[in-house]
Design a protein around this motif. Structure first.
Motif, PDB file in Angstrom:
ATOM      1  N   ARG A 227      62.668  64.448  56.251  1.00 32.16           N
ATOM      2  CA  ARG A 227      63.736  63.734  57.283  1.00 32.16           C
ATOM      3  C   ARG A 227      63.261  63.756  58.574  1.00 32.16           C
ATOM      4  O   ARG A 227      63.308  62.673  59.356  1.00 32.16           O
ATOM      5  N   SER A 228      62.370  64.616  58.742  1.00 36.70           N
ATOM      6  CA  SER A 228      61.762  64.747  60.218  1.00 36.70           C
ATOM      7  C   SER A 228      60.500  65.687  59.936  1.00 36.70           C
ATOM      8  O   SER A 228      60.403  66.415  59.089  1.00 36.70           O
ATOM      9  N   VAL A 229      59.612  65.406  60.936  1.00 41.11           N
ATOM     10  CA  VAL A 229      58.432  66.178  60.836  1.00 41.11           C
ATOM     11  C   VAL A 229      58.277  66.647  62.521  1.00 41.11           C
ATOM     12  O   VAL A 229      58.147  65.840  63.289  1.00 41.11           O
ATOM     13  N   THR A 230      57.808  67.893  62.737  1.00 44.76           N
ATOM     14  CA  THR A 230      57.508  68.520  63.814  1.00 44.76           C
ATOM     15  C   THR A 230      55.978  69.183  63.681  1.00 44.76           C
ATOM     16  O   THR A 230      55.962  70.172  62.818  1.00 44.76           O
ATOM     17  N   PHE A 231      55.012  68.940  64.717  1.00 42.58           N
ATOM     18  CA  PHE A 231      53.864  69.432  64.634  1.00 42.58           C
ATOM     19  C   PHE A 231      53.602  70.274  65.726  1.00 42.58           C
ATOM     20  O   PHE A 231      54.079  69.987  67.044  1.00 42.58           O
ATOM     21  N   VAL A 232      53.261  71.640  65.579  1.00 48.08           N
ATOM     22  CA  VAL A 232      53.017  72.607  66.557  1.00 48.08           C
ATOM     23  C   VAL A 232      51.620  73.119  66.615  1.00 48.08           C
ATOM     24  O   VAL A 232      51.172  73.493  65.489  1.00 48.08           O
ATOM     25  N   ASP A 233      51.046  73.389  67.559  1.00 56.06           N
ATOM     26  CA  ASP A 233      49.891  74.249  67.668  1.00 56.06           C
ATOM     27  C   ASP A 233      49.512  74.661  68.898  1.00 56.06           C
ATOM     28  O   ASP A 233      50.052  74.110  69.870  1.00 56.06           O
TER      29      ASP A 233
ATOM     30  N   ALA B 283      56.448  81.982  68.483  1.00 58.09           N
ATOM     31  CA  ALA B 283      57.708  82.000  69.369  1.00 58.09           C
ATOM     32  C   ALA B 283      58.508  80.512  69.264  1.00 58.09           C
ATOM     33  O   ALA B 283      59.202  80.144  69.934  1.00 58.09           O
ATOM     34  N   VAL B 284      57.867  79.704  68.094  1.00 58.64           N
ATOM     35  CA  VAL B 284      58.537  78.315  68.234  1.00 58.64           C
ATOM     36  C   VAL B 284      59.794  78.309  67.709  1.00 58.64           C
ATOM     37  O   VAL B 284      60.363  79.273  67.197  1.00 58.64           O
ATOM     38  N   THR B 285      60.366  77.458  68.136  1.00 57.76           N
ATOM     39  CA  THR B 285      62.028  77.353  68.337  1.00 57.76           C
ATOM     40  C   THR B 285      62.384  75.951  67.561  1.00 57.76           C
ATOM     41  O   THR B 285      61.709  75.050  67.327  1.00 57.76           O
ATOM     42  N   VAL B 286      63.654  75.925  67.230  1.00 53.21           N
ATOM     43  CA  VAL B 286      64.183  74.845  66.273  1.00 53.21           C
ATOM     44  C   VAL B 286      64.578  73.676  67.096  1.00 53.21           C
ATOM     45  O   VAL B 286      65.923  73.876  67.865  1.00 53.21           O
ATOM     46  N   GLU B 287      63.861  72.691  67.650  1.00 55.50           N
ATOM     47  CA  GLU B 287      64.216  71.556  68.559  1.00 55.50           C
ATOM     48  C   GLU B 287      64.156  70.251  68.018  1.00 55.50           C
ATOM     49  O   GLU B 287      64.095  70.194  66.529  1.00 55.50           O
ATOM     50  N   SER B 288      64.621  69.245  68.447  1.00 52.85           N
ATOM     51  CA  SER B 288      64.586  67.805  68.106  1.00 52.85           C
ATOM     52  C   SER B 288      63.150  67.531  67.568  1.00 52.85           C
ATOM     53  O   SER B 288      62.260  68.104  67.880  1.00 52.85           O
ATOM     54  N   PRO B 289      63.231  66.829  66.271  1.00 53.20           N
ATOM     55  CA  PRO B 289      64.363  66.082  65.952  1.00 53.20           C
ATOM     56  C   PRO B 289      64.999  66.475  64.896  1.00 53.20           C
ATOM     57  O   PRO B 289      66.262  65.985  64.506  1.00 53.20           O
ATOM     58  N   ALA B 290      64.792  67.949  64.346  1.00 50.14           N
ATOM     59  CA  ALA B 290      65.592  68.486  63.201  1.00 50.14           C
ATOM     60  C   ALA B 290      67.062  68.812  64.071  1.00 50.14           C
ATOM     61  O   ALA B 290      67.951  68.325  63.058  1.00 50.14           O
ATOM     62  N   ARG B 291      67.082  69.297  64.967  1.00 50.27           N
ATOM     63  CA  ARG B 291      68.552  69.865  65.509  1.00 50.27           C
ATOM     64  C   ARG B 291      69.118  68.426  65.863  1.00 50.27           C
ATOM     65  O   ARG B 291      70.334  68.315  65.764  1.00 50.27           O
TER      66      ARG B 291
ATOM     67  N   LEU C  56      55.097  69.185  48.392  1.00 50.01           N
ATOM     68  CA  LEU C  56      56.373  69.877  48.235  1.00 50.01           C
ATOM     69  C   LEU C  56      57.188  69.820  49.462  1.00 50.01           C
ATOM     70  O   LEU C  56      58.332  70.363  49.504  1.00 50.01           O
ATOM     71  N   ALA C  57      56.628  69.470  50.654  1.00 51.39           N
ATOM     72  CA  ALA C  57      57.621  69.305  51.912  1.00 51.39           C
ATOM     73  C   ALA C  57      58.682  68.645  51.698  1.00 51.39           C
ATOM     74  O   ALA C  57      58.499  67.383  51.258  1.00 51.39           O
ATOM     75  N   ARG C  58      59.975  68.934  52.150  1.00 52.59           N
ATOM     76  CA  ARG C  58      61.144  68.011  52.154  1.00 52.59           C
ATOM     77  C   ARG C  58      61.867  68.375  53.305  1.00 52.59           C
ATOM     78  O   ARG C  58      61.947  69.422  53.964  1.00 52.59           O
ATOM     79  N   GLY C  59      62.866  67.499  53.746  1.00 50.47           N
ATOM     80  CA  GLY C  59      63.791  67.631  54.938  1.00 50.47           C
ATOM     81  C   GLY C  59      63.345  67.743  56.025  1.00 50.47           C
ATOM     82  O   GLY C  59      62.248  66.890  56.349  1.00 50.47           O
ATOM     83  N   ASP C  60      63.966  68.744  56.913  1.00 47.57           N
ATOM     84  CA  ASP C  60      63.207  68.741  58.333  1.00 47.57           C
ATOM     85  C   ASP C  60      62.067  69.680  58.143  1.00 47.57           C
ATOM     86  O   ASP C  60      62.211  70.674  57.758  1.00 47.57           O
TER      87      ASP C  60
END
Length: 341
Positions: A183-189, A221-229, A144-148
């Motif tokens: 469109r892009s994927v960001t992985f955070v841990d 505290a995660v922020t919207v950073e590249s590659p989405a922005r 179901l994941a889509r977009g950024d």
């Protein structure tokens, strides 16, 4: 004259008996219908064997008044004894683990355990996840994941292989026009060691994909950073994914609220697959009793009420499902202030 009579009498007795044609005597019929069989040898009679058989029959009838053979009763008795012994062993082990767990003083934040368990994490959870069918549940959710896309608490990248990295136009499950794929994927841990393992998995599976980022960062505290922005200049994600992460966060409610703030307000979604409390109180008691020991070893509070956390976060529930006696939770959420569509 006397001699003549004797001669006639002798003549009459010497004649054979002539029977009528077609008439047979009863004895003749019996001989023809029952041919003579040779005599059978008499069986040897052993009084000792007879006495043994009588004693055995008495024992069986006394031991099995309802007709159940004594061998079956013996097997049933041994089986019941084995089961009761094993059950007693399990209960004794459980009580010992409970005493050990209750003696521990574990803080709410146990996320640091993942730094030491990262290298063995996949091996430890593989068997249990296969037994519970969690691989398919992960795949159905990530589809179901889509977009950024942002995945928080990504761990060792157990969802990496399920992402559709080909963004395209199509229709959603309701038949409406939509953007499909990522469109892009960001992985955070929070664990750098786990982020490194997730990065290795992703690069091995998608060596040519460049719109991806990996960060060791707190989900609260995660922020919207590249590659989405970088590609859109927007300050939100279209999809945020979290699987099995609320159990290890010190403030799961606050984290969900923050994730709602960086989710696209109109059509954005937050996808959760979590584990926590059950439908049944007897199972919840077991989870509660062993929770400190499990948290200390695995960095996971497995007795959290996921439904209560979601409700307190203020996010709107689009879909909710539960499995495994209610201990596995799936949610599709969106920001509360988003318009109905």
């Amino acid at each position: 004259m006397h001699a003549t009579w004797l001669g006639r009498a002798s003549f009459r007795t010497s004649k054979p008996l002539i029977t009528s044609r077609g008439v047979q005597s009863r004895a003749s019929r019996q001989r023809r219908s029952n041919p003579i069989t040779p005599p059978q040898p008499r069986k040897q009679f052993n009084p000792d064997i007879q006495r043994f058989q009588e004693r055995y029959d008495k024992k069986e009838s006394a031991a099995a008044p309802h007709g159940i053979p004594i061998r079956v009763l013996t097997f049933m008795g041994i089986t019941v004894l084995a089961i009761s012994t094993y059950t007693g062993y399990l209960y004794s082990s459980y009580q010992q683990e409970v005493r050990k767990a209750q003696a521990l003083d574990i803080p709410a934040d146990v996320s640091d355990r993942y730094n030491s368990t990262a290298s063995n994490f996949d091996a430890e959870v593989d068997l249990s996840e296969k037994a519970m069918g969690l691989g398919k549940k992960r795949a159905d959710l990530i589809r179901l994941a889509r977009g950024d896309v942002l995945e928080v608490s990504c761990g060792t990248g157990r969802n990496v292989k399920f992402y559709d990295l080909k963004e395209r136009r199509g229709t959603d499950e309701q038949g409406r026009a939509a953007i499909l794929g990522c469109r892009s994927v960001t992985f955070v841990d929070l664990s750098p060691q786990m982020v490194d393992i997730a990065k290795e998995k992703f690069n091995a599976a998608n060596p040519e994909y460049t719109r991806v980022a990996f960060r060791a960062q707190d989900a609260a505290a995660v922020t919207v950073e590249s590659p989405a922005r970088a590609h859109t200049g927007k300050g939100h994600y279209d999809t945020i994914v979290q699987t099995m992460g609320l159990c290890s966060m010190p403030d799961p409610v606050g984290t969900l609220r923050h994730l709602g703030e960086i989710t696209e307000p109109e059509h954005g979604r937050i996808l959760l697959l979590e584990h926590g409390r059950s439908h049944y109180e007897w199972l919840n008691r077991i989870l509660d009793n062993l929770a400190p020991l499990h948290a200390d070893k695995h960095g996971c509070w497995w007795n959290r009420d996921i439904g209560a956390i979601v409700k307190e976060s203020g996010l709107e529930v689009v879909e909710e499902k539960r499995w495994h006696f209610g201990t596995t939770w799936r949610y599709i959420l969106r920001p509360k202030h988003s318009d109905q569509s």
